[in-house]
Each structure stands twice: as C-alpha cells, then as structure tokens.
Motif scaffolding. Structure first.
Motif, PDB file in Angstrom:
ATOM      1  N   VAL A 137       0.857  -1.186   0.000  1.00  0.00           N
ATOM      2  CA  VAL A 137       0.000   0.000   0.000  1.00  0.00           C
ATOM      3  C   VAL A 137       0.891   1.234   0.000  1.00  0.00           C
ATOM      4  CG1 VAL A 137      -1.783   1.288   1.230  1.00  0.00           C
ATOM      5  CG2 VAL A 137      -1.812  -1.204   1.264  1.00  0.00           C
ATOM      6  N   LEU A 138       0.589   2.140  -0.918  1.00  0.00           N
ATOM      7  CA  LEU A 138       1.312   3.403  -0.992  1.00  0.00           C
ATOM      8  C   LEU A 138       0.297   4.525  -1.109  1.00  0.00           C
ATOM      9  CD1 LEU A 138       3.940   5.027  -1.295  1.00  0.00           C
ATOM     10  CD2 LEU A 138       3.831   4.593  -3.739  1.00  0.00           C
ATOM     11  N   SER A 139       0.449   5.532  -0.260  1.00  0.00           N
ATOM     12  CA  SER A 139      -0.417   6.699  -0.312  1.00  0.00           C
ATOM     13  C   SER A 139       0.456   7.940  -0.203  1.00  0.00           C
ATOM     14  CB  SER A 139      -1.432   6.660   0.830  1.00  0.00           C
ATOM     15  OG  SER A 139      -2.246   7.815   0.805  1.00  0.00           O
ATOM     16  N   LEU A 140       0.312   8.846  -1.179  1.00  0.00           N
ATOM     17  CA  LEU A 140       1.081  10.086  -1.225  1.00  0.00           C
ATOM     18  C   LEU A 140       0.159  11.277  -1.386  1.00  0.00           C
ATOM     19  CD1 LEU A 140       3.900   9.158  -3.793  1.00  0.00           C
ATOM     20  CD2 LEU A 140       4.015   9.041  -1.300  1.00  0.00           C
ATOM     21  N   GLU A 141       0.486  12.347  -0.692  1.00  0.00           N
ATOM     22  CA  GLU A 141      -0.185  13.630  -0.890  1.00  0.00           C
ATOM     23  C   GLU A 141       0.804  14.529  -1.628  1.00  0.00           C
ATOM     24  OE1 GLU A 141      -2.742  15.730   2.205  1.00  0.00           O
ATOM     25  OE2 GLU A 141      -0.844  16.825   2.301  1.00  0.00           O
ATOM     26  N   LEU A 142       0.384  15.086  -2.752  1.00  0.00           N
ATOM     27  CA  LEU A 142       1.252  15.925  -3.569  1.00  0.00           C
ATOM     28  C   LEU A 142       0.608  17.287  -3.777  1.00  0.00           C
ATOM     29  CD1 LEU A 142       2.238  13.209  -6.195  1.00  0.00           C
ATOM     30  CD2 LEU A 142       3.658  14.064  -4.314  1.00  0.00           C
ATOM     31  N   ALA A 143       1.392  18.335  -3.532  1.00  0.00           N
ATOM     32  CA  ALA A 143       0.889  19.706  -3.672  1.00  0.00           C
ATOM     33  C   ALA A 143       1.867  20.513  -4.506  1.00  0.00           C
ATOM     34  CB  ALA A 143       0.711  20.350  -2.305  1.00  0.00           C
ATOM     35  N   LEU A 144       1.333  21.306  -5.438  1.00  0.00           N
ATOM     36  CA  LEU A 144       2.133  22.216  -6.253  1.00  0.00           C
ATOM     37  C   LEU A 144       1.711  23.638  -5.907  1.00  0.00           C
ATOM     38  CD1 LEU A 144       4.196  22.467  -8.612  1.00  0.00           C
ATOM     39  CD2 LEU A 144       2.218  22.591 -10.146  1.00  0.00           C
ATOM     40  N   LEU A 145       2.706  24.472  -5.564  1.00  0.00           N
ATOM     41  CA  LEU A 145       2.438  25.852  -5.172  1.00  0.00           C
ATOM     42  C   LEU A 145       3.270  26.810  -6.012  1.00  0.00           C
ATOM     43  CD1 LEU A 145       3.021  24.149  -2.176  1.00  0.00           C
ATOM     44  CD2 LEU A 145       1.662  26.103  -1.542  1.00  0.00           C
ATOM     45  N   GLU A 146       2.745  28.004  -6.178  1.00  0.00           N
ATOM     46  CA  GLU A 146       3.555  29.065  -6.764  1.00  0.00           C
ATOM     47  C   GLU A 146       4.493  29.522  -5.655  1.00  0.00           C
ATOM     48  OE1 GLU A 146       2.392  33.265  -8.279  1.00  0.00           O
ATOM     49  OE2 GLU A 146       1.743  31.754  -9.765  1.00  0.00           O
ATOM     50  N   ASP A 147       5.790  29.466  -5.899  1.00  0.00           N
ATOM     51  CA  ASP A 147       6.764  29.647  -4.834  1.00  0.00           C
ATOM     52  C   ASP A 147       6.717  31.030  -4.191  1.00  0.00           C
ATOM     53  OD1 ASP A 147       8.794  28.528  -3.225  1.00  0.00           O
ATOM     54  OD2 ASP A 147      10.304  29.621  -4.357  1.00  0.00           O
ATOM     55  N   ARG A 148       6.630  32.076  -4.978  1.00  0.00           N
ATOM     56  CA  ARG A 148       6.717  33.432  -4.423  1.00  0.00           C
ATOM     57  C   ARG A 148       5.473  33.837  -3.644  1.00  0.00           C
ATOM     58  NH1 ARG A 148       9.279  33.554  -9.360  1.00  0.00           N
ATOM     59  NH2 ARG A 148      11.496  33.998  -9.194  1.00  0.00           N
ATOM     60  N   THR A 149       4.297  33.454  -4.125  1.00  0.00           N
ATOM     61  CA  THR A 149       3.058  33.867  -3.475  1.00  0.00           C
ATOM     62  C   THR A 149       2.510  32.810  -2.520  1.00  0.00           C
ATOM     63  OG1 THR A 149       1.662  32.940  -5.218  1.00  0.00           O
ATOM     64  CG2 THR A 149       2.423  35.233  -5.499  1.00  0.00           C
ATOM     65  N   GLY A 150       2.935  31.561  -2.683  1.00  0.00           N
ATOM     66  CA  GLY A 150       2.406  30.472  -1.861  1.00  0.00           C
ATOM     67  C   GLY A 150       1.041  30.009  -2.326  1.00  0.00           C
ATOM     68  N   LYS A 151       0.577  30.513  -3.475  1.00  0.00           N
ATOM     69  CA  LYS A 151      -0.742  30.132  -4.001  1.00  0.00           C
ATOM     70  C   LYS A 151      -0.751  28.647  -4.359  1.00  0.00           C
ATOM     71  CE  LYS A 151      -3.810  30.867  -7.887  1.00  0.00           C
ATOM     72  NZ  LYS A 151      -3.932  31.429  -9.215  1.00  0.00           N
ATOM     73  N   LEU A 152      -1.761  27.935  -3.839  1.00  0.00           N
ATOM     74  CA  LEU A 152      -1.907  26.513  -4.110  1.00  0.00           C
ATOM     75  C   LEU A 152      -2.473  26.323  -5.516  1.00  0.00           C
ATOM     76  CD1 LEU A 152      -1.726  23.622  -2.927  1.00  0.00           C
ATOM     77  CD2 LEU A 152      -4.098  23.904  -2.199  1.00  0.00           C
ATOM     78  N   ILE A 153      -1.725  25.630  -6.356  1.00  0.00           N
ATOM     79  CA  ILE A 153      -2.155  25.371  -7.727  1.00  0.00           C
ATOM     80  C   ILE A 153      -2.831  24.008  -7.835  1.00  0.00           C
ATOM     81  CG2 ILE A 153      -1.314  25.012 -10.092  1.00  0.00           C
ATOM     82  CD1 ILE A 153       0.976  26.964  -9.344  1.00  0.00           C
ATOM     83  N   PHE A 154      -2.306  23.036  -7.080  1.00  0.00           N
ATOM     84  CA  PHE A 154      -2.826  21.674  -7.175  1.00  0.00           C
ATOM     85  C   PHE A 154      -2.563  20.942  -5.869  1.00  0.00           C
ATOM     86  CE2 PHE A 154      -2.312  17.154  -8.130  1.00  0.00           C
ATOM     87  CZ  PHE A 154      -3.487  16.903  -8.826  1.00  0.00           C
ATOM     88  N   LEU A 155      -3.542  20.145  -5.424  1.00  0.00           N
ATOM     89  CA  LEU A 155      -3.396  19.306  -4.238  1.00  0.00           C
ATOM     90  C   LEU A 155      -4.227  18.050  -4.428  1.00  0.00           C
ATOM     91  CD1 LEU A 155      -2.523  18.777  -1.271  1.00  0.00           C
ATOM     92  CD2 LEU A 155      -4.586  20.024  -0.578  1.00  0.00           C
ATOM     93  N   GLU A 156      -3.587  16.906  -4.240  1.00  0.00           N
ATOM     94  CA  GLU A 156      -4.313  15.640  -4.382  1.00  0.00           C
ATOM     95  C   GLU A 156      -3.626  14.567  -3.541  1.00  0.00           C
ATOM     96  OE1 GLU A 156      -7.225  13.486  -5.015  1.00  0.00           O
ATOM     97  OE2 GLU A 156      -7.257  15.135  -6.435  1.00  0.00           O
ATOM     98  N   THR A 157      -4.423  13.646  -3.018  1.00  0.00           N
ATOM     99  CA  THR A 157      -3.892  12.478  -2.322  1.00  0.00           C
ATOM    100  C   THR A 157      -4.149  11.264  -3.203  1.00  0.00           C
ATOM    101  OG1 THR A 157      -4.301  13.444  -0.152  1.00  0.00           O
ATOM    102  CG2 THR A 157      -4.028  11.060  -0.235  1.00  0.00           C
ATOM    103  N   TYR A 158      -3.100  10.497  -3.441  1.00  0.00           N
ATOM    104  CA  TYR A 158      -3.176   9.295  -4.277  1.00  0.00           C
ATOM    105  C   TYR A 158      -2.925   8.081  -3.389  1.00  0.00           C
ATOM    106  CZ  TYR A 158      -2.503  12.675  -8.027  1.00  0.00           C
ATOM    107  OH  TYR A 158      -2.628  13.737  -8.878  1.00  0.00           O
ATOM    108  N   ARG A 159      -3.708   7.031  -3.633  1.00  0.00           N
ATOM    109  CA  ARG A 159      -3.538   5.784  -2.870  1.00  0.00           C
ATOM    110  C   ARG A 159      -3.661   4.619  -3.839  1.00  0.00           C
ATOM    111  NH1 ARG A 159      -6.071   1.654  -0.186  1.00  0.00           N
ATOM    112  NH2 ARG A 159      -5.351   1.218   1.922  1.00  0.00           N
TER     113      ARG A 159
END
Length: 194
Positions: A137-159
């Motif tokens: 079993v593998l579960s990962l949470e992955l988030a992509l942010l704009e570095d300077r502003t910290g704005k969340l572009i993408f967030l998902e948990t995969y299992r």
C-alpha cells in the motif's frame, strides 16, 4: 579426569555459541520511465523538497502490517531501504518529472535553482501487507504551489494498493515500485489536465 574437563568445556562452548545472524537486505524504489510528452507545462522551474513522513514511515526499515490486523504496524530488522523514503521518493519524482518534461527545470533545494514553483510531498503510507493475499500500500499527498506567493495550484492524495506475487519482502518492493509508477503517472496526467 582431564578428558572429562575437556569434553565439558567443549560442550559449554558449543552451547554458548549463537546461531549466525541474518544478513541485512537493502531495497530501493525504482519507477518506470516517464513518457516524454514534449510540451512543457510549467516554465520557470519546479523545486521539489524532501518528502515529509511521520513515525515509522520516515525510517529506513521497511514497514509492514499483518493481513487482518491493520492497526498494528511493525518494522523489519533486516530489510531496509537504501535511503530514507523521504529522500528516495523525492529523487524518483525529480527524475520522473524531468523525463515527462513537466517543467523546463526540475531541481532539489541543494541546487538552489530559484524555481518559480514548489512541489511538496507527504508519504501517508508505504508498507507491505503480510499474510494471505499479500500486497503493498502506498499513499502520497502531492501539492504544487507558486513559490513566491504560496498560491496553491494543485493538491491531491493518491492511494494505490498493489497485489504482490508472494509474501516475500522483495515481491512487496516490486509491488511498491508498480504503485509508485502508477501514482506518478496519475499525478502528471492531473497536472496536464489543469
């Protein structure tokens, strides 16, 4: 009398010798090659930090639980990862995103790449399920942010739960490799769908 003492000494020494300890076994996660999809999605680079993980998952010993007893988690004594999973998964994701051409530059903080985006990963589960119907079993949470502003572009948990060929640790690692490849492929597909 001398013979008796020698025989008794030999028996004592043989009774005190311990059996040979098992040898340490080391494993690495290796994913399938990403498909070069040509079009770069994120200009300005992506910096990927070491993944984060809590408790036993962050350690090098491989973690397992018994089928039918999911609340008790253990570590193997002689089966370990070649590196801590937080570094190993990060490095595999760096290679994968470079091959998939997700960004014009994919770096780690050590390279000081001054990237426009930051990718943060958390390992929620990375374990072998032992017993009848062995699997990983593998579960990962992955988030992509704009570095300077910290704005969340993408967030998902995969299992992903992947069946293993046998109850052996080596087969569980193969199943974890397959699960990791599937998660990374789904992640890139999700980024392309943004």
């Amino acid at each position: 009398m001398k013979k008796t003492i020698v025989i008794l000494a030999a028996l004592l020494v043989s009774a005190c010798t311990q059996p040979e300890l098992p040898k340490d076994n080391f494993y690495r996660l290796q994913i399938d090659q990403a498909q070069d999809q040509g079009q770069i999605l994120f200009r300005g680079g992506i910096e990927i930090e070491r993944f984060v993980a809590d408790g036993l998952i962050a350690d090098r010993p491989i973690v397992y639980s018994e089928n039918g007893n999911p609340n008790q988690v253990r570590q193997y004594h002689y089966h370990m990862w070649t590196e801590p999973p937080v570094a190993m998964l990060r490095d595999q994701l760096v290679d994968y995103l470079r091959q998939a051409k997700v960004s014009d530059k994919v770096v780690t903080p050590e390279l000081r790449g001054n990237a426009r985006y930051a990718l943060i990963g958390k390992i929620r589960r990375l374990e072998k399920i032992a017993g009848k119907n062995p699997r990983a079993v593998l579960s990962l949470e992955l988030a992509l942010l704009e570095d300077r502003t910290g704005k969340l572009i993408f967030l998902e948990t995969y299992r992903v739960e992947q069946t293993a060929a046998s109850d052996g640790v080596g087969d569980a690692v193969i199943a974890l490799n397959q699960a990791l490849s599937e998660i990374f492929a789904r992640f890139v597909a999700d980024l392309r769908a943004l």
